[in-house]
Design a protein around this motif. Structure first.
Motif, PDB file in Angstrom:
ATOM      1  N   UNK A  57       0.931  -1.109  -0.112  1.00  0.00           N
ATOM      2  CA  UNK A  57       0.013   0.023   0.196  1.00  0.00           C
ATOM      3  C   UNK A  57       0.996   1.322  -0.079  1.00  0.00           C
ATOM      4  N   UNK A  58       1.722   1.361   0.763  1.00  0.00           N
ATOM      5  CA  UNK A  58       2.795   2.585   0.887  1.00  0.00           C
ATOM      6  C   UNK A  58       3.267   2.718  -0.422  1.00  0.00           C
ATOM      7  N   UNK A  59       3.867   1.621  -1.096  1.00  0.00           N
ATOM      8  CA  UNK A  59       4.538   1.778  -2.423  1.00  0.00           C
ATOM      9  C   UNK A  59       3.752   2.199  -3.388  1.00  0.00           C
ATOM     10  N   UNK A  60       2.421   1.641  -3.377  1.00  0.00           N
ATOM     11  CA  UNK A  60       1.650   1.988  -4.603  1.00  0.00           C
ATOM     12  C   UNK A  60       0.966   3.355  -4.430  1.00  0.00           C
ATOM     13  N   UNK A  61       0.647   3.794  -3.123  1.00  0.00           N
ATOM     14  CA  UNK A  61       0.075   5.096  -2.837  1.00  0.00           C
ATOM     15  C   UNK A  61       0.839   6.093  -2.600  1.00  0.00           C
ATOM     16  N   UNK A  62       2.143   5.996  -2.436  1.00  0.00           N
ATOM     17  CA  UNK A  62       3.056   7.104  -2.088  1.00  0.00           C
ATOM     18  C   UNK A  62       4.345   7.144  -2.518  1.00  0.00           C
ATOM     19  N   UNK A  63       5.049   6.024  -2.221  1.00  0.00           N
ATOM     20  CA  UNK A  63       6.364   5.790  -2.276  1.00  0.00           C
ATOM     21  C   UNK A  63       7.003   5.680  -3.556  1.00  0.00           C
ATOM     22  N   UNK A  64       6.160   4.989  -4.423  1.00  0.00           N
ATOM     23  CA  UNK A  64       6.736   4.760  -5.732  1.00  0.00           C
ATOM     24  C   UNK A  64       6.841   6.112  -6.783  1.00  0.00           C
ATOM     25  N   UNK A  65       5.862   6.689  -6.515  1.00  0.00           N
ATOM     26  CA  UNK A  65       5.970   8.112  -7.242  1.00  0.00           C
ATOM     27  C   UNK A  65       6.943   8.924  -6.586  1.00  0.00           C
ATOM     28  N   UNK A  66       6.837   9.243  -5.593  1.00  0.00           N
ATOM     29  CA  UNK A  66       7.859  10.061  -5.013  1.00  0.00           C
ATOM     30  C   UNK A  66       9.218   9.658  -4.985  1.00  0.00           C
ATOM     31  N   UNK A  68      10.623   7.793  -7.915  1.00  0.00           N
ATOM     32  CA  UNK A  68      10.881   8.072  -9.052  1.00  0.00           C
ATOM     33  C   UNK A  68      11.096   9.646  -9.185  1.00  0.00           C
ATOM     34  N   UNK A  69      10.366  10.507  -8.693  1.00  0.00           N
ATOM     35  CA  UNK A  69      10.578  12.072  -8.644  1.00  0.00           C
ATOM     36  C   UNK A  69      11.947  12.356  -8.176  1.00  0.00           C
ATOM     37  N   UNK A  70      12.147  11.657  -6.855  1.00  0.00           N
ATOM     38  CA  UNK A  70      13.537  12.022  -6.295  1.00  0.00           C
ATOM     39  C   UNK A  70      14.603  11.472  -7.168  1.00  0.00           C
ATOM     40  N   UNK A  71      14.374  10.312  -7.590  1.00  0.00           N
ATOM     41  CA  UNK A  71      15.624   9.941  -8.638  1.00  0.00           C
ATOM     42  C   UNK A  71      15.967  10.555  -9.885  1.00  0.00           C
ATOM     43  N   UNK A  72      14.741  11.125 -10.363  1.00  0.00           N
ATOM     44  CA  UNK A  72      14.719  11.979 -11.565  1.00  0.00           C
ATOM     45  C   UNK A  72      15.486  13.188 -11.414  1.00  0.00           C
ATOM     46  N   UNK A  90      15.536   2.577  -7.149  1.00  0.00           N
ATOM     47  CA  UNK A  90      15.776   1.522  -6.238  1.00  0.00           C
ATOM     48  C   UNK A  90      16.437   2.174  -4.817  1.00  0.00           C
ATOM     49  N   UNK A  91      17.308   2.941  -5.037  1.00  0.00           N
ATOM     50  CA  UNK A  91      17.909   3.805  -3.752  1.00  0.00           C
ATOM     51  C   UNK A  91      16.896   4.630  -2.973  1.00  0.00           C
ATOM     52  N   UNK A  92      16.320   5.487  -4.042  1.00  0.00           N
ATOM     53  CA  UNK A  92      15.178   6.248  -3.216  1.00  0.00           C
ATOM     54  C   UNK A  92      14.221   5.451  -2.637  1.00  0.00           C
ATOM     55  N   UNK A  93      13.763   4.531  -3.258  1.00  0.00           N
ATOM     56  CA  UNK A  93      12.546   3.646  -2.697  1.00  0.00           C
ATOM     57  C   UNK A  93      13.111   3.094  -1.059  1.00  0.00           C
ATOM     58  N   UNK A  94      14.514   2.931  -0.982  1.00  0.00           N
ATOM     59  CA  UNK A  94      14.840   2.217   0.247  1.00  0.00           C
ATOM     60  C   UNK A  94      14.964   3.256   1.290  1.00  0.00           C
ATOM     61  N   UNK A  95      15.370   4.728   0.754  1.00  0.00           N
ATOM     62  CA  UNK A  95      15.377   5.705   1.627  1.00  0.00           C
ATOM     63  C   UNK A  95      14.116   6.392   2.124  1.00  0.00           C
ATOM     64  N   UNK A  96      13.036   6.059   1.250  1.00  0.00           N
ATOM     65  CA  UNK A  96      11.502   6.241   1.874  1.00  0.00           C
ATOM     66  C   UNK A  96      11.022   5.286   2.541  1.00  0.00           C
ATOM     67  N   UNK A  97      11.152   4.020   2.193  1.00  0.00           N
ATOM     68  CA  UNK A  97      10.442   2.978   2.612  1.00  0.00           C
ATOM     69  C   UNK A  97      11.081   2.488   4.062  1.00  0.00           C
ATOM     70  N   UNK A  98      12.379   2.407   4.046  1.00  0.00           N
ATOM     71  CA  UNK A  98      13.035   2.078   5.238  1.00  0.00           C
ATOM     72  C   UNK A  98      12.488   2.701   6.732  1.00  0.00           C
ATOM     73  N   UNK A  99      12.549   4.036   6.421  1.00  0.00           N
ATOM     74  CA  UNK A  99      12.086   4.760   7.809  1.00  0.00           C
ATOM     75  C   UNK A  99      10.362   4.215   8.205  1.00  0.00           C
TER      76      UNK A  99
END
Length: 165
Positions: A57-66, A68-72, A90-99
């Protein structure tokens, strides 16, 4: 291969979340009991029931788009090599999902009490190196390769159906 449709994205996300969450739960249980033991592999499924849907849910609703935006901000689609795009996202996903996932785990599974912030920060600090390495070197390549194989297999099935019709 990366997802090309919303349905593929949901499947890819659920698959990636399963691989990441399972490994991280095993890691955290191992930290709690003083090392990896055989029982950890089955015990982790108890927490998976709760943590996996939350991660999806976190990935689909929030983290995935953010992510990508941060990586770009430091990689450019169409200009930089695909591997750099994948590693950046991938790195930005971990930076968001881990905390975020460490926060959920702290709330649900740790008796932090008045030390809540300290326990959450420590959990995040312990999890981050493992999550980043696991994502970059193991889970990411594994899931992308298996996902690509599944998509190619399904594509061949559709080609056969079209040829017969």
């Amino acid at each position: 291969m990366l997802p090309q449709s919303k349905l593929q994205d949901v499947f890819f996300t659920a698959f990636m979340a399963f691989v990441m969450v399972y490994a991280m739960i095993c890691y955290n249980i191992s930290l709690n009991v003083g090392g990896l033991q055989n029982f950890v592999f089955l015990s982790a499924f108890k927490e998976m029931i709760i943590m996996w849907p939350i991660a999806v849910a976190l990935e689909l609703l929030f983290v995935g788009k953010l992510a990508q935006k941060l990586a770009f901000r430091f990689v450019t689609p169409g200009k930089d090599p695909m591997i750099m795009m994948i590693l950046g996202i991938s790195a930005m996903s971990v930076c968001l999902m881990c905390p975020l996932m460490s926060l959920v785990a702290t709330i649900l599974f740790k008796d932090a009490g008045s030390e809540f912030v300290a326990v959450w920060l420590q959990t995040t600090a312990f999890n981050f190196p493992m999550a980043l390495c696991w994502q970059i070197f193991f889970a990411g390549p594994l899931v992308r390769n298996v996902f690509g194989l599944i998509m190619r297999t399904l594509g061949k099935g559709k080609e056969k159906e079209t040829a017969v019709a």
